[in-house]
Structures are given as C-alpha cells and as structure tokens.
Motif scaffolding. Structure first.
Motif, PDB file in Angstrom:
ATOM      1  N   TYR A  11     -14.371   0.428  -3.021  1.00 55.45           N
ATOM      2  CA  TYR A  11     -13.910  -0.036  -4.328  1.00 55.45           C
ATOM      3  C   TYR A  11     -14.367   0.919  -5.428  1.00 55.45           C
ATOM      4  O   TYR A  11     -13.576   1.306  -6.296  1.00 55.45           O
ATOM      5  CB  TYR A  11     -14.413  -1.461  -4.592  1.00 55.45           C
ATOM      6  N   ALA A  39      -4.538  -6.964  -4.873  1.00 54.09           N
ATOM      7  CA  ALA A  39      -4.474  -6.011  -3.763  1.00 54.09           C
ATOM      8  C   ALA A  39      -5.857  -5.807  -3.142  1.00 54.09           C
ATOM      9  O   ALA A  39      -5.998  -5.771  -1.911  1.00 54.09           O
ATOM     10  CB  ALA A  39      -3.903  -4.674  -4.245  1.00 54.09           C
ATOM     11  N   TYR A  40      -6.891  -5.696  -3.973  1.00 53.28           N
ATOM     12  CA  TYR A  40      -8.252  -5.561  -3.439  1.00 53.28           C
ATOM     13  C   TYR A  40      -8.705  -6.842  -2.729  1.00 53.28           C
ATOM     14  O   TYR A  40      -9.410  -6.782  -1.724  1.00 53.28           O
ATOM     15  CB  TYR A  40      -9.246  -5.197  -4.542  1.00 53.28           C
ATOM     16  N   ALA A  43      -7.253  -6.644   0.572  1.00 53.65           N
ATOM     17  CA  ALA A  43      -7.990  -5.643   1.354  1.00 53.65           C
ATOM     18  C   ALA A  43      -9.305  -6.225   1.862  1.00 53.65           C
ATOM     19  O   ALA A  43      -9.699  -5.985   3.009  1.00 53.65           O
ATOM     20  CB  ALA A  43      -8.244  -4.394   0.515  1.00 53.65           C
ATOM     21  N   VAL A  60      -3.978  -0.054   0.311  1.00 54.63           N
ATOM     22  CA  VAL A  60      -4.095  -0.840  -0.923  1.00 54.63           C
ATOM     23  C   VAL A  60      -2.957  -0.467  -1.879  1.00 54.63           C
ATOM     24  O   VAL A  60      -2.384  -1.344  -2.537  1.00 54.63           O
ATOM     25  CB  VAL A  60      -5.478  -0.657  -1.580  1.00 54.63           C
ATOM     26  N   THR A  63       0.118  -2.213  -0.691  1.00 60.32           N
ATOM     27  CA  THR A  63      -0.009  -3.639  -1.011  1.00 60.32           C
ATOM     28  C   THR A  63       0.281  -3.865  -2.492  1.00 60.32           C
ATOM     29  O   THR A  63       1.011  -4.786  -2.861  1.00 60.32           O
ATOM     30  CB  THR A  63      -1.421  -4.149  -0.652  1.00 60.32           C
TER      31      THR A  63
END
Length: 169
Positions: A11, A39-40, A43, A60, A63
């Motif tokens: 991240y 999205a994170y 993930a 990501v 996504t």
C-alpha cells in the motif's frame, strides 16, 4: 492468515500512483478516493492471491478500472431513468420545528441523544437500547429521562424566543 506487513508495504509503495490513476480515470478526486479505497479493500480480502500475482499493482489497477466502469454503467442507467421520468421534485427546506429540534438534539450529551434517537426514531425499547449501547437498563432510562427534559426545556425556550421575535416584527 493474511500478511498485514506485506500488504502495508504494498500500500505504501503504490497508493500515490493508484490515486493519481484513479483520478485520471474518473476525473473526480472524491470519487477516485472511494474507488481506490474499494480496490485496496478487495486486494486485502484476496491478499494471498494478489500477493502471489506477477503484478499485484496491475491487479489493483484492473480492479479499480472495473469499479469505475461499474460506476459509469450505474450513472448511465440513472440518466436513462431521469430522461424517462424527469428530475425528482425539489426538496422543501426544513420546517422551523425541524431546525429547532435538530439544534436542541445537538446540544444533548451524545449518550442522551443516541438513546432518544433509538427510542423515538427506531421505536426501540429500553432493554433493546441497553443491549445495543452496552449500558444498563437503568442508565438508559436515565438518559431518556434527562434527554426528554433537556429537549423540552430547550424547545420551550426556542419557541418563546421565536414567538417574541414574530411579535416584535
């Protein structure tokens, strides 16, 4: 078990780039933040798979792009509804009573405000409020009693002041 340390590192290394990418894709910083966050979150839920992917950042990004496409589809559907039905009617401004009540509620301590809202807006019993807040039933009764008394006093003062102002005009 997911590896929080490796996700945190991923991240930190990619979030700025992905935020810029999100902004470039959707053109709105607030919407980009929402989509990047989502999205994170995806993930993180699939971190084992994503971490093993040859290009986790690309996963990501894909996504994020799919989330943006879904957003555009929803907006297109909404525009179609609006074109058939027209925009919704304008919402009237809040009444004087609503403004006075909201102001009075904001002046209550948080626990009293929460108890009053749960009791009157959700028709919750004292026992239900006690379970939800983790407080004893007697405490909830006290919050409700004090909250009602404070609201009555504040609303009475506000009404008296408002009536005086109306007569002064």
């Amino acid at each position: 078990m997911r590896d929080a340390h490796s996700f945190d590192e991923f991240y930190r290394q990619t979030s700025t780039r992905l935020m810029r990418y999100g902004y470039a894709v959707v053109g709105d910083p607030a919407e980009a933040q929402d989509l990047v966050q989502e999205a994170y979150a995806k993930a993180w839920r699939h971190w084992r798979t994503v971490a093993a992917h040859p290009a986790p950042e690309a996963w990501v990004r894909l996504t994020l792009a799919r989330l943006a496409t879904d957003r555009w589809r929803r907006l297109a559907a909404w525009r179609g509804v609006l074109s058939r039905t027209g925009p919704p009617p304008p919402i009237a401004p809040p009444s004087v009573d609503t403004v006075l009540l909201t102001t009075a509620l904001r002046r209550l301590p948080a626990a009293h405000r929460q108890a009053v809202a749960l009791h009157y807006l959700f028709d919750m019993s004292v026992d239900d409020i006690a379970r939800e807040t983790g407080a004893a039933a007697g405490t909830v009764k006290s919050w409700l009693s004090r909250g009602r008394a404070a609201l009555a006093a504040q609303l009475s003062e506000a009404r008296d002041g408002q009536i005086l102002e109306a007569h002064d005009v």
